[in-house]
Design a protein around this motif. Structure first.
Motif, PDB file in Angstrom:
ATOM      1  N   SER A   1       0.923  -1.459   0.066  1.00 31.96           N
ATOM      2  CA  SER A   1       0.013   0.123   0.432  1.00 31.96           C
ATOM      3  C   SER A   1       0.784   0.983   0.191  1.00 31.96           C
ATOM      4  CB  SER A   1      -1.285   0.204   1.238  1.00 31.96           C
ATOM      5  OG  SER A   1      -0.654  -0.461   2.016  1.00 31.96           O
ATOM      6  N   GLN A   2       0.294   1.899  -0.863  1.00 35.77           N
ATOM      7  CA  GLN A   2       0.851   3.663  -1.021  1.00 35.77           C
ATOM      8  C   GLN A   2       0.059   4.098  -0.573  1.00 35.77           C
ATOM      9  OE1 GLN A   2       3.560   2.506  -4.901  1.00 35.77           O
ATOM     10  NE2 GLN A   2       3.768   4.805  -4.658  1.00 35.77           N
ATOM     11  N   HIS A   3       0.263   4.817   0.369  1.00 40.68           N
ATOM     12  CA  HIS A   3      -0.305   6.151   1.581  1.00 40.68           C
ATOM     13  C   HIS A   3      -0.802   7.030   0.115  1.00 40.68           C
ATOM     14  CE1 HIS A   3       1.890   4.964   4.382  1.00 40.68           C
ATOM     15  NE2 HIS A   3       1.842   4.073   4.796  1.00 40.68           N
ATOM     16  N   ASN A   4      -0.223   7.698  -0.664  1.00 38.21           N
ATOM     17  CA  ASN A   4      -0.964   9.154  -1.378  1.00 38.21           C
ATOM     18  C   ASN A   4      -0.513   8.561  -2.664  1.00 38.21           C
ATOM     19  OD1 ASN A   4       1.519  10.354   1.121  1.00 38.21           O
ATOM     20  ND2 ASN A   4      -0.470  10.787   1.380  1.00 38.21           N
TER      21      ASN A   4
ATOM     22  N   TYR B   1       5.608   7.190  -8.677  1.00 35.25           N
ATOM     23  CA  TYR B   1       6.651   6.576  -8.463  1.00 35.25           C
ATOM     24  C   TYR B   1       5.994   5.423  -7.374  1.00 35.25           C
ATOM     25  CZ  TYR B   1       9.546  10.744  -8.436  1.00 35.25           C
ATOM     26  OH  TYR B   1      10.443  11.663  -8.786  1.00 35.25           O
ATOM     27  N   PHE B   2       6.618   3.772  -7.971  1.00 39.78           N
ATOM     28  CA  PHE B   2       6.117   2.829  -7.490  1.00 39.78           C
ATOM     29  C   PHE B   2       6.916   1.755  -6.508  1.00 39.78           C
ATOM     30  CE2 PHE B   2       2.131   2.059 -10.763  1.00 39.78           C
ATOM     31  CZ  PHE B   2       2.876   3.117 -11.372  1.00 39.78           C
ATOM     32  N   CYS B   3       6.309   1.164  -5.484  1.00 33.72           N
ATOM     33  CA  CYS B   3       6.857   0.889  -4.351  1.00 33.72           C
ATOM     34  C   CYS B   3       6.799  -0.796  -4.584  1.00 33.72           C
ATOM     35  CB  CYS B   3       6.325   0.972  -2.756  1.00 33.72           C
ATOM     36  SG  CYS B   3       7.254  -0.196  -1.742  1.00 33.72           S
ATOM     37  N   ALA B   4       7.566  -1.573  -4.194  1.00 31.21           N
ATOM     38  CA  ALA B   4       7.275  -2.728  -4.658  1.00 31.21           C
ATOM     39  C   ALA B   4       7.973  -4.119  -3.986  1.00 31.21           C
ATOM     40  CB  ALA B   4       7.636  -3.549  -6.505  1.00 31.21           C
ATOM     41  N   VAL B   5       7.528  -5.505  -4.211  1.00 32.15           N
ATOM     42  CA  VAL B   5       8.339  -5.860  -2.783  1.00 32.15           C
ATOM     43  C   VAL B   5       7.865  -6.964  -3.371  1.00 32.15           C
ATOM     44  CG1 VAL B   5       7.866  -6.957  -0.747  1.00 32.15           C
ATOM     45  CG2 VAL B   5       6.874  -5.004  -0.946  1.00 32.15           C
ATOM     46  N   ASN B   6       8.830  -8.014  -3.426  1.00 37.98           N
ATOM     47  CA  ASN B   6       8.901  -9.257  -3.508  1.00 37.98           C
ATOM     48  C   ASN B   6       9.728 -10.093  -2.358  1.00 37.98           C
ATOM     49  OD1 ASN B   6      11.893  -9.551  -4.129  1.00 37.98           O
ATOM     50  ND2 ASN B   6      11.431 -10.174  -6.151  1.00 37.98           N
TER      51      ASN B   6
ATOM     52  N   LYS C   1       0.091   0.957  -6.156  1.00 37.37           N
ATOM     53  CA  LYS C   1      -1.010   1.568  -6.751  1.00 37.37           C
ATOM     54  C   LYS C   1      -0.018   2.858  -6.891  1.00 37.37           C
ATOM     55  CE  LYS C   1      -5.416  -0.011  -5.551  1.00 37.37           C
ATOM     56  NZ  LYS C   1      -7.015  -0.078  -5.538  1.00 37.37           N
ATOM     57  N   GLY C   2       0.812   3.171  -6.702  1.00 35.60           N
ATOM     58  CA  GLY C   2       1.770   3.932  -7.049  1.00 35.60           C
ATOM     59  C   GLY C   2       1.132   5.529  -6.403  1.00 35.60           C
ATOM     60  N   THR C   3       2.106   6.588  -6.876  1.00 27.75           N
ATOM     61  CA  THR C   3       1.983   8.010  -6.199  1.00 27.75           C
ATOM     62  C   THR C   3       2.245   8.873  -7.446  1.00 27.75           C
ATOM     63  OG1 THR C   3       2.311   7.567  -3.778  1.00 27.75           O
ATOM     64  CG2 THR C   3       2.758   9.398  -4.876  1.00 27.75           C
TER      65      THR C   3
END
Lengths: 114, 113
Positions: free
Chosen positions: B5-8, B89-94, B105-107
């Motif tokens: 989850s991306q906050h903004n 900007y996208f946060c990603a995890v593996n 979902k990107g900011t």
């Protein structure tokens, strides 16, 4: 890092038709991935394509709708079949670095279904 | 399954303002963490990554991110943004041992000159 190209870069298609998207990598890679990015949404993994084996699809995606080919270590195709407006999206292919952790992305194919 | 989850969804800043974009992931196991950036009309590019070691990682263009395991967070920061930082900007995890990425979902960041 790998250099990835995709064809076509964009297309407008009619409902009920199919479109095949090509992904070419400048080096041999084991794993290739296909993602979808719907308007206002994040990237969602469609499937993982390994050379010489059937693609592995994520939940919600099926081979009949998104058949994938992986004929060699530098190339893959994704077909979007029997398209509907809900398939309008950007489709991206990606590959991993040799260690299998970092992913590099192609420029995407912007598909609009009318 | 892992979720991110991306906050903004949208952030608007003036040049020289400081930036912090939040990112939290759900799975508490051992993970690799990434921030990707997509400038207008360009490919998705890797901004920075965390695999192990120092939880404060530095990336390109003056960006840094801090991994806080107890909070399942990997927030992106930049002390002074520039107009050219306008991008998504996208946060990603593996999960370690797996290559598939789960994205937030990107900011969308808009920096006004």
């Amino acid at each position: 890092s790998a250099v990835i190209s995709q064809k076509p870069s964009r297309d407008i298609c009619q409902r009920g038709t199919s479109l095949t998207i090509q992904c070419q990598v400048d080096s041999q890679v084991t794993m290739m991935f296909w993602y979808r990015q719907q308007p206002g949404q994040s990237l969602t993994l469609i499937a993982t394509a390994n050379q010489g084996s059937e693609a592995t699809y994520e939940s919600g995606f099926v081979i009949d709708k998104f058949p994938i080919s992986r004929p060699n270590l530098t190339f893959s195709t994704l077909t979007v079949s029997n398209m509907s407006p809900e398939d309008s999206s950007i489709y991206l292919c990606s590959v991993t670095d040799p260690k299998g952790y970092e992913q590099y992305f192609g420029p995407g194919t912007r598909l609009t279904v009318t | 399954a892992q979720s991110v989850s991306q906050h903004n969804h949208h952030v608007i800043l003036s040049e020289a303002a400081s930036l912090e974009l939040g990112c939290n992931y759900s799975y508490g196991g051992t993970v690799n963490l990434f921030w990707y950036v997509q400038y207008p009309g360009q490919h998705l590019q890797l901004l920075l990554k965390y695999f192990s070691g120092d939880p404060l990682v530095k990336g390109i263009k003056g960006f840094e991110a801090e991994f806080i395991k107890s909070k399942f967070s990997f927030n992106l920061r930049k002390p002074s943004v520039q107009w050219s930082d306008t991008a998504e900007y996208f946060c990603a995890v593996n999960d370690k041992g797996y290559s598939t990425l789960t994205f937030g979902k990107g900011t969308m960041l808009l920096v006004s000159p």
